[in-house]
Motif scaffolding. Structure first.
Motif, mmCIF file in Angstrom:
data_model
loop_
_atom_site.group_PDB
_atom_site.id
_atom_site.type_symbol
_atom_site.label_atom_id
_atom_site.label_comp_id
_atom_site.label_asym_id
_atom_site.label_seq_id
_atom_site.Cartn_x
_atom_site.Cartn_y
_atom_site.Cartn_z
ATOM 1 N N PHE A 27 0.850 -1.186 0.000
ATOM 2 C CA PHE A 27 0.000 0.000 0.000
ATOM 3 C C PHE A 27 0.885 1.236 0.000
ATOM 4 N N LEU A 28 0.786 2.030 -1.051
ATOM 5 C CA LEU A 28 1.531 3.268 -1.164
ATOM 6 C C LEU A 28 0.588 4.425 -0.878
ATOM 7 N N ALA A 29 1.036 5.366 -0.088
ATOM 8 C CA ALA A 29 0.228 6.537 0.256
ATOM 9 C C ALA A 29 0.611 7.712 -0.628
ATOM 10 N N THR A 30 -0.373 8.504 -0.998
ATOM 11 C CA THR A 30 -0.144 9.726 -1.757
ATOM 12 C C THR A 30 -1.152 10.778 -1.328
ATOM 13 N N GLU A 88 1.504 -0.172 -15.726
ATOM 14 C CA GLU A 88 0.199 -0.605 -16.232
ATOM 15 C C GLU A 88 -0.739 -0.827 -15.047
ATOM 16 N N PHE A 89 -1.783 -0.038 -14.997
ATOM 17 C CA PHE A 89 -2.737 -0.126 -13.895
ATOM 18 C C PHE A 89 -3.782 -1.194 -14.167
ATOM 19 N N THR A 90 -4.120 -1.934 -13.118
ATOM 20 C CA THR A 90 -5.189 -2.933 -13.186
ATOM 21 C C THR A 90 -6.518 -2.325 -12.760
ATOM 22 N N GLU A 91 -6.446 -1.221 -12.016
ATOM 23 C CA GLU A 91 -7.643 -0.506 -11.566
ATOM 24 C C GLU A 91 -7.370 0.986 -11.611
ATOM 25 N N GLU A 92 -8.248 1.706 -12.245
ATOM 26 C CA GLU A 92 -8.149 3.155 -12.326
ATOM 27 C C GLU A 92 -8.532 3.762 -10.975
ATOM 28 N N PRO A 93 -8.195 5.032 -10.739
ATOM 29 C CA PRO A 93 -8.578 5.671 -9.475
ATOM 30 C C PRO A 93 -10.096 5.612 -9.270
ATOM 31 N N PRO A 137 6.319 -6.323 -11.867
ATOM 32 C CA PRO A 137 6.614 -7.351 -12.870
ATOM 33 C C PRO A 137 6.525 -8.792 -12.356
ATOM 34 N N SER A 138 6.603 -8.985 -11.037
ATOM 35 C CA SER A 138 6.484 -10.333 -10.469
ATOM 36 C C SER A 138 5.044 -10.706 -10.170
ATOM 37 N N GLY A 139 4.131 -9.742 -10.260
ATOM 38 C CA GLY A 139 2.725 -10.005 -9.997
ATOM 39 C C GLY A 139 2.235 -9.487 -8.664
ATOM 40 N N ASN A 140 3.113 -8.943 -7.833
ATOM 41 C CA ASN A 140 2.689 -8.411 -6.540
ATOM 42 C C ASN A 140 1.693 -7.271 -6.730
ATOM 43 N N GLN A 141 0.621 -7.286 -5.947
ATOM 44 C CA GLN A 141 -0.369 -6.224 -6.000
ATOM 45 C C GLN A 141 0.152 -4.976 -5.301
ATOM 46 N N VAL A 142 -0.098 -3.823 -5.912
ATOM 47 C CA VAL A 142 0.277 -2.550 -5.318
ATOM 48 C C VAL A 142 -0.950 -1.647 -5.366
#
Length: 143
Positions: free
Chosen positions: A88-91, A107-112, A126-131
């Motif tokens: 989880f990255l905070a902004t 490449e986003f899997t879900e838009e804001p 690139p390894s598949g980890n969700q961010v």
């Protein structure tokens, strides 16, 4: 006081992971050391600029003799499918950082999207980890 200092992230290829996290996400390379006495083990960490007390450890998926071949493949499969948890990255501005990361090739899997806790977008490394890129209600407008 106890604080979080490092978090391990399994990666399929440490060099590809380092390039993604530094070149696309914008993290800093913090440590990159190879230890021949440990069979060529590579200690590789990155972290967000301005947050020196926190690092992601980009850890190669372990192989025998550390684990069995079946365990190696299990870790690889779980990671590839994004089932090993999430980062989880905070902004303070999801839309701004979404546009910046997209321009860098993420490449986003879900838009804001608005969520009960704030504004949130998702991508995978690139390894598949969700961010998750998250702007919580306390950080500002979530509309």
């Amino acid at each position: 006081m106890i604080a979080v200092h490092r978090v391990n992230v399994w990666v399929h290829d440490q060099q590809v992971a380092a390039e993604f996290w530094t070149g696309k996400v914008g993290f800093e390379l913090r440590a990159d050391a190879t230890f021949p006495e440990l069979g060529g083990f590579r200690w590789l960490t990155v972290g967000p600029p301005g947050q020196p007390g926190f690092e992601l450890v980009l850890m190669a998926i372990p192989e025998p003799p550390v684990v069995t071949p079946e365990q190696t493949e299990l870790i690889r499969a779980v990671t590839s499918q994004g089932l090993g948890g999430a980062i989880f990255l905070a902004t303070d501005d999801v839309r701004r950082d979404h546009a910046l990361l997209r321009a860098r090739g993420v490449e986003f899997t879900e838009e804001p999207e608005p969520r009960p806790y704030g504004l949130d977008a998702g991508f995978r490394d690139p390894s598949g980890n969700q961010v998750r890129l998250t702007q919580t209600r306390e950080d500002g407008d979530t509309t």
